[in-house]
Design a protein around this motif. Structure first.
Motif, PDB file in Angstrom:
ATOM      1  N   ARG A  24       0.844  -1.206   0.000  1.00 57.79           N
ATOM      2  CA  ARG A  24       0.000   0.000   0.000  1.00 57.79           C
ATOM      3  C   ARG A  24       0.875   1.251   0.000  1.00 57.79           C
ATOM      4  O   ARG A  24       2.096   1.181   0.242  1.00 57.79           O
ATOM      5  CB  ARG A  24      -0.924   0.007   1.220  1.00 57.79           C
ATOM      6  N   VAL A  68       5.454   3.185  -2.008  1.00 64.07           N
ATOM      7  CA  VAL A  68       4.723   1.994  -1.583  1.00 64.07           C
ATOM      8  C   VAL A  68       5.613   1.063  -0.769  1.00 64.07           C
ATOM      9  O   VAL A  68       6.836   1.030  -0.941  1.00 64.07           O
ATOM     10  CB  VAL A  68       4.132   1.225  -2.792  1.00 64.07           C
ATOM     11  N   GLU A  74      -0.650  -2.541  -5.566  1.00 59.34           N
ATOM     12  CA  GLU A  74      -0.773  -3.990  -5.639  1.00 59.34           C
ATOM     13  C   GLU A  74      -0.055  -4.589  -6.844  1.00 59.34           C
ATOM     14  O   GLU A  74       0.196  -5.797  -6.891  1.00 59.34           O
ATOM     15  CB  GLU A  74      -2.255  -4.394  -5.639  1.00 59.34           C
TER      16      GLU A  74
END
Length: 420
Positions: free
Chosen positions: A34, A48, A219
């Motif tokens: 995330r 991230v 992701e």
């Protein structure tokens, strides 16, 4: 030599902070990567990372209220939670008044929590050193995690830490395995932890070894074996295993997840292509070969490879090493997957968390998907069939899994798990 089995598992990962939720996530190919606002605020190239989410109040089951007030180190927290999960999963109890002289702990990490260190430095610079309190040293020493685990569980055998960069987790399991195998202990807690340290991640960003292409879609950021891989995703967490002498585990009626057949650790010596940051192919191949020899398995026995596979240029070199050692190519190659595709690279905790995933696949009979590899690297595709890199969950009996990790300093660790 005595035989060693795995009777308990514990995990704190970016996509699951306990074994049931982690199992569900890896079966579904669910990413735990995330956006981390702090990385955005620092204007880094990569925003991230993998940061485990512990439910509010969960720590009260492991620590007293007074300890929690001072406990800030995430690698200590993650390690203690994972180790205690594994202990209870093995059907063992915690006696606050008894020392277990036959059980020890090897729990590694690559660095202390830099956030805790930074706060301490700032406190000292303000000439307020008395505000550091009495818990600072134990949270920053490398043996802090295993010391806390030893106290929580009352362990009286060897309690120590190891540090071998990204090979730390698998190495800790092999160190604990050897202690039982040679009769120095009957049971060991083995694992590793990595703190959620944005300062360490920032250093990796400065080296340009972590991805900068997938900030809008976290992701998809971790892409092991993919042609569009652009560097690894930093991550954190902990994994823990309970290892026991086989006959004793059977005698107490323990559930046995897997048997450790053997393994090997070595170094490539930073020669023949090996450097401080890149593994020597010769060292990697020798590590795999010796692990198989010591485990008494043949190439044809291998059903699944849980690789190191970080989403860097080293992926194609690693796959070539596996194919060369096994002499299995194309569609004859075993299944190969990378948990890092879902959780990123947990550095010192990588080997232990990935070993938990390897054992779960062995125990439950499935191969988890290696996500974000819809475009295999051409040099990998020339070696093995893309069908051997599972894009979806595969329900299939697995009897032998090889798990390996290769770390900075040109150090390698490889372990073989089989059905009991």
């Amino acid at each position: 030599m005595r035989r060693v089995v795995v009777t308990g598992l514990g995990v704190v990962a970016p996509n699951g902070a306990d074994v049931p939720s982690f199992t569900q996530s890896i079966r579904q190919g669910q990413s735990g990567i995330r956006v981390i606002p702090q990385l955005m605020d620092w204007n880094l190239g990569c925003w991230v990372a993998g940061w485990p989410q512990l439910e509010e109040g969960v720590l009260s089951a492991y620590f007293t209220e007074n300890t929690l007030k001072a406990l800030k180190s995430t690698n200590v927290i993650y390690g203690c939670v994972a180790a205690t999960q594994a202990w209870l999963d093995a059907g063992l109890t915690i006696d606050p008044d008894t020392v277990d002289w036959d059980t020890g702990c090897v729990f590694g990490t690559t660095s202390c929590d830099t956030t805790v260190m930074r706060e301490a430095v700032n406190t000292i610079d303000r000439m307020e050193s008395r505000r550091l309190g009495t818990r600072f040293i134990e949270q920053t020493m490398f043996s802090g995690v295993c010391a806390y685990v030893g106290g929580l569980l009352g362990l009286g055998n060897q309690v120590s830490a190891n540090a071998s960069a990204c090979a730390t987790g698998t190495e800790s399991i092999l160190l604990a395995y050897d202690r039982i195998r040679h009769g120095y202990a009957n049971r060991m807690v083995a694992g590793s932890a990595e703190s959620a340290s944005p300062h360490i991640w920032a250093a990796s960003d400065a080296m340009r070894i972590i991805t900068r292409r997938s900030n809008p879609t976290p992701e998809t950021a971790s892409r092991p074996m993919s042609a569009t891989a652009a560097g690894f995703v930093p991550s954190s967490g902990a994994g823990a295993l309970i290892l026991e002498e086989r006959d004793m585990a059977i005698a107490r009626g323990a559930r046995i997840y897997a048997e450790i057949k053997g393994g090997y650790t070595n170094s490539g010596g930073q020669r023949d292509g090996g450097t401080m940051t890149a593994p020597s192919p010769a060292g990697v191949r020798r590590c795999i070969e010796r692990a198989m020899e010591l485990s008494d398995i043949k190439a044809a026995d291998v059903d699944l490879i849980c690789g190191h596979l970080t989403s860097t240029f080293a992926d194609k070199v690693e796959v070539r090493s596996w194919a060369t050692v096994l002499d299995r190519w194309g569609a004859d190659f075993p299944y190969i997957n990378s948990l890092k595709s879902m959780i990123g690279h947990c550095l010192g905790a990588a080997g232990s968390i990935e070993s938990v995933a390897a054992i779960l696949q062995l125990h439950h009979g499935f191969v988890h998907p290696s996500i974000n590899c819809e475009d295999p690297h051409p040099e990998i595709e020339a070696l093995i069939s893309p069908s051997r890199i599972p894009a979806q969950l595969i329900e299939q009996e697995i009897n032998t899994v090889i798990k390996a990790n290769f770390g900075f300093g040109d150090v390698n660790s490889c372990i073989v798990f089989t059905k009991p």
